[in-house]
Design an enzyme around this catalytic site. Structure first.
Site, mmCIF file in Angstrom:
data_model
loop_
_atom_site.group_PDB
_atom_site.id
_atom_site.type_symbol
_atom_site.label_atom_id
_atom_site.label_comp_id
_atom_site.label_asym_id
_atom_site.label_seq_id
_atom_site.Cartn_x
_atom_site.Cartn_y
_atom_site.Cartn_z
ATOM 1 N N ARG A 26 0.810 -1.229 0.000
ATOM 2 C CA ARG A 26 0.000 0.000 0.000
ATOM 3 C C ARG A 26 0.840 1.274 0.000
ATOM 4 O O ARG A 26 0.392 2.312 0.485
ATOM 5 C CB ARG A 26 -0.982 0.023 1.186
ATOM 6 N N ARG A 30 -2.849 6.539 0.360
ATOM 7 C CA ARG A 30 -3.183 7.740 1.131
ATOM 8 C C ARG A 30 -2.100 8.237 2.073
ATOM 9 O O ARG A 30 -2.219 9.341 2.594
ATOM 10 C CB ARG A 30 -4.499 7.495 1.889
ATOM 11 N N ARG A 39 -6.314 12.271 -5.764
ATOM 12 C CA ARG A 39 -7.549 11.542 -5.458
ATOM 13 C C ARG A 39 -8.713 12.500 -5.201
ATOM 14 O O ARG A 39 -9.850 12.228 -5.594
ATOM 15 C CB ARG A 39 -7.239 10.677 -4.236
ATOM 16 N N ASP A 76 -6.426 -2.870 -7.900
ATOM 17 C CA ASP A 76 -7.023 -3.518 -6.742
ATOM 18 C C ASP A 76 -7.254 -4.985 -7.039
ATOM 19 O O ASP A 76 -7.384 -5.373 -8.210
ATOM 20 C CB ASP A 76 -8.343 -2.850 -6.340
ATOM 21 N N TYR A 154 -15.003 -12.275 -1.003
ATOM 22 C CA TYR A 154 -15.700 -11.027 -1.343
ATOM 23 C C TYR A 154 -16.934 -11.291 -2.217
ATOM 24 O O TYR A 154 -17.976 -10.660 -2.050
ATOM 25 C CB TYR A 154 -14.757 -10.063 -2.070
HETATM 26 O O1 CP3 Z 1 0.448 0.365 -3.180
HETATM 27 C C1 CP3 Z 1 -0.077 -0.758 -3.342
HETATM 28 O O2 CP3 Z 1 0.091 -1.709 -2.546
HETATM 29 C C2 CP3 Z 1 -0.826 -1.018 -4.635
HETATM 30 C C3 CP3 Z 1 -2.216 -0.886 -4.627
HETATM 31 C C4 CP3 Z 1 -3.156 -1.816 -3.874
HETATM 32 C C5 CP3 Z 1 -4.448 -1.372 -3.493
HETATM 33 N N1 CP3 Z 1 -5.149 -2.426 -3.020
HETATM 34 C C6 CP3 Z 1 -4.923 0.004 -3.654
HETATM 35 C C7 CP3 Z 1 -6.049 0.464 -2.819
HETATM 36 C C8 CP3 Z 1 -3.084 -3.175 -3.522
HETATM 37 C C9 CP3 Z 1 -1.916 -4.134 -3.654
HETATM 38 C C10 CP3 Z 1 -4.354 -3.544 -2.995
HETATM 39 C C11 CP3 Z 1 -4.692 -4.911 -2.582
HETATM 40 C C12 CP3 Z 1 -5.946 -5.157 -1.853
HETATM 41 N N2 CP3 Z 1 -7.164 -4.582 -2.059
HETATM 42 C C13 CP3 Z 1 -6.086 -6.131 -0.840
HETATM 43 C C14 CP3 Z 1 -5.012 -7.073 -0.372
HETATM 44 C C15 CP3 Z 1 -4.097 -6.448 0.619
HETATM 45 C C16 CP3 Z 1 -4.680 -6.293 2.001
HETATM 46 O O3 CP3 Z 1 -4.881 -5.123 2.397
HETATM 47 O O4 CP3 Z 1 -4.927 -7.300 2.661
HETATM 48 C C17 CP3 Z 1 -7.420 -6.095 -0.404
HETATM 49 C C18 CP3 Z 1 -8.049 -6.940 0.684
HETATM 50 C C19 CP3 Z 1 -8.099 -5.111 -1.185
HETATM 51 C C20 CP3 Z 1 -9.536 -4.748 -1.152
HETATM 52 C C21 CP3 Z 1 -9.740 -3.339 -0.770
HETATM 53 N N3 CP3 Z 1 -9.407 -2.270 -1.586
HETATM 54 C C22 CP3 Z 1 -10.299 -2.831 0.418
HETATM 55 C C23 CP3 Z 1 -10.780 -3.665 1.581
HETATM 56 C C24 CP3 Z 1 -10.300 -1.435 0.299
HETATM 57 C C25 CP3 Z 1 -10.910 -0.430 1.255
HETATM 58 C C26 CP3 Z 1 -10.062 -0.206 2.447
HETATM 59 C C27 CP3 Z 1 -9.248 1.041 2.306
HETATM 60 O O5 CP3 Z 1 -8.016 0.951 2.511
HETATM 61 O O6 CP3 Z 1 -9.837 2.090 2.040
HETATM 62 C C28 CP3 Z 1 -9.693 -1.099 -0.930
HETATM 63 C C29 CP3 Z 1 -9.461 0.267 -1.467
HETATM 64 C C30 CP3 Z 1 -8.066 0.609 -1.837
HETATM 65 N N4 CP3 Z 1 -7.261 -0.180 -2.604
HETATM 66 C C31 CP3 Z 1 -7.385 1.816 -1.518
HETATM 67 C C32 CP3 Z 1 -6.123 1.736 -2.140
HETATM 68 C C33 CP3 Z 1 -5.024 2.765 -2.171
HETATM 69 C C34 CP3 Z 1 -7.963 3.012 -0.761
HETATM 70 C C35 CP3 Z 1 -8.375 3.889 -1.864
HETATM 71 C C36 CP3 Z 1 -8.853 5.273 -1.643
HETATM 72 O O7 CP3 Z 1 -9.923 5.475 -1.075
HETATM 73 O O8 CP3 Z 1 -8.166 6.170 -2.201
#
Ligand code: CP3
Length: 342
Positions: A26, A30, A39, A76, A154
Site C-alpha cells: 500500500r 493515502r 484523489r 485492486d 468477497y
Molecule cells: O500500493 C499498493 O500496494 C498497490 C495498490 C493496492 C491497493 N489495493 C490500492 C487500494 C493493492 C496491492 C491492494 C490490494 C488489496 N485490495 C487487498 C489485499 C491487501 C490487504 O490489504 O490485505 C485487499 C483486501 C483489497 C480490497 C480493498 N481495496 C479494500 C478492503 C479497500 C478499502 C479499504 C481502504 O483501505 O480504504 C480497498 C481500497 C483501496 N485499494 C485503496 C487503495 C489505495 C484506498 C483507496 C482510496 O480510497 O483512495
C-alpha cells in the site's frame, strides 16, 4: 531487462545482496500527500484504477517520494470479480460493496467465462505499459492479484466481514459449487497475471488477505491448492505469496513453487525460517503500527528485524501501511534499510 536499481529482483531470486531491498504494501496510496491531492480531484477510487495515466502516476509517486526499491502497479484485487461480471462499489470509509453476490451454481454459470476476464482488464495492462515507459528502468515493477479464496470471500460475502460466515458456510454446505467458483477465479487470475507479465510485471504477489478465517483443513482444500495452480502457471517470473494470519500453513506455503513468502507482523521470522524450504526468500514483517512510534524507536526496531532475518530477506511491513501513518515514520523505516549493509 536491466534496471538502474535491480536489488529487489536479485534478492527475490535468492541471490546474495549488499543490503535487503525495501518497499511497503500500500505504498501507493493515502500516506502520500500527492496521492491524496490527485484523489481529491476525482470522482472516486475506481476512476483512478481505471484511468491508465493516473494509475501510472500514483504507481510512481512512492518511488519518487520514498525512494523504495520497487514499484507496485496501482490497482485492486477486486478487478477480477468485476471482469467476471460481478460489479463492486468502493464506498468511502466503508470499503468494497458488491450489490449482487454469488449464492448458487446458477450465479456462477451466469458469470463470464474465465478466459474472457483479461479482455475486460485492458485498462490494467495499459497502466502497466505507461508505468514501464515512465519508470524508464529505474526499478522493477510488481504485479499482483488476490488469491482465489480471498476473491471468493468477497464475491460470496458481498464485502468485508469479521467472520466471512456466508462465504465460509458455502464451503460446508456446498463444497462442489465452492470449487466451481474457486476454479473459475483461479483460471481468470492466472490468465490475467500472465498478461501482466507480458506487459512488464517483473514479479507477481498473491494476496490471501482472508486466509486467516479458514481452519487448516479448509485452508489446504479451498485455498492452497488454487494458489499452487497459479504459481505453477507463472514459471517465468518470481512469485510472492502472502497468506495473512495463516501461520499454521507456513510448512505448506514453504513448499509452494514460489520464490518469496510474505509474513504478517505476528509471525516470528526465526521460526518461519525454520518452517519453509531453505531456498525461500522471506518478505516482511514490521508491525505497521510501529511506524507511529518516535523515529529513534522505528530505526531500532527496523535494525533489530533485519538482524532477526539474516539473509534472503526483503523488508516490508507485516500488512499494508495504514493511511494515517506519519510520512516521517515511513521515511525513517525506508532510510534505515537503505543505510544498512550486511
Ligand atoms: O500500493 C499498493 O500496494 C498497490 C495498490 C493496492 C491497493 N489495493 C490500492 C487500494 C493493492 C496491492 C491492494 C490490494 C488489496 N485490495 C487487498 C489485499 C491487501 C490487504 O490489504 O490485505 C485487499 C483486501 C483489497 C480490497 C480493498 N481495496 C479494500 C478492503 C479497500 C478499502 C479499504 C481502504 O483501505 O480504504 C480497498 C481500497 C483501496 N485499494 C485503496 C487503495 C489505495 C484506498 C483507496 C482510496 O480510497 O483512495
Amino acid at each position: 531487462m536491466s534496471y538502474a536499481n535491480d536489488l529487489f529482483l536479485r534478492a527475490a531470486r535468492g541471490e546474495q545482496v549488499e543490503r535487503p531491498p525495501v518497499w511497503l504494501m500500500r505504498q501507493a496510496g493515502r500516506i502520500l500527500p500527492q496521492y491524496r491531492a490527485l484523489r481529491a480531484k476525482l470522482s472516486g477510487f475506481k476512476e483512478l484504477v481505471s484511468t491508465p495515466d493516473l494509475a501510472a502516476e500514483v504507481t510512481i509517486q512512492p518511488v519518487d517520494e520514498l525512494d523504495v526499491d520497487v514499484a507496485i502497479i496501482f490497482s485492486d484485487i477486486l478487478v477480477i470479480p468485476e471482469a467476471l461480471g460481478l460489479d463492486y462499489n468502493m464506498v468511502e470509509k466503508v470499503g468494497p460493496r458488491f450489490p449482487k453476490t454469488i449464492k448458487s451454481k446458477a450465479d456462477i454459470e451466469a458469470l463470464r467465462p474465465a478466459e474472457d476476464a483479461p479482455g475486460h482488464l485492458r485498462y490494467v495492462f495499459d497502466a502497466l505499459d505507461v508505468t514501464k515507459r515512465e519508470l524508464n528502468n529505474r526499478v522493477p515493477l510488481i504485479g499482483f492479484a488476490g488469491a482465489p479464496w480471498t476473491i471468493f470471500a468477497y464475491m460470496v460475502e458481498g464485502g468485508g466481514s469479521k467472520t466471512f460466515s456466508k462465504a465460509r458456510a458455502m464451503l460446508y454446505r456446498d463444497p462442489a459449487t465452492s470449487h466451481l467458483l474457486l476454479e473459475k477465479i483461479a483460471r481468470a487470475t492466472a490468465a490475467y497475471l500472465k498478461e501482466k507479465v507480458r506487459h512488464g510485471a517483473d514479479l507477481i504477489q498473491l494476496f490471501d488477505s482472508w486466509a486467516g478465517v479458514l481452519p487448516p483443513a479448509h485452508y489446504r482444500e479451498f485455498s492452497l491448492r488454487y494458489i499452487r495452480m497459479i504459481c505453477e502457471e507463472l514459471s517465468e517470473v518470481p512469485v510472492t505469496v502472502f497468506a495473512k494470519d495463516a501461520r499454521h500453513a507456513l510448512p505448506e506455503l514453504g513448499q509452494l513453487p514460489c520464490q518469496v513468502i510474505q509474513l504478517d507482523w505476528i509471525a516470528d521470522p526465526v521460526l518461519a525460517r525454520s518452517q519453509v524450504q531453505s531456498d525461500k526468500v522471506l518478505q516482511g514483517n514490521l508491525d505497521p503500527v510501529q511506524l507511529y512510534a518516535p523515529e529513534e524507536e522505528i530505526i531500532a526496531a527496523t535494525k533489530k528485524m533485519i538482524g532477526a532475518y539474516g539473509d534472503r530477506h526483503i523488508v516490508n511491513l507485516g500488512h499494508g501501511v495504514y493511511p494515517d501513518t506519519p510520512l516521517d515514520g515511513v521515511k525513517a523505516f525506508v532510510n534505515t534499510v537503505k543505510a544498512h549493509r550486511y
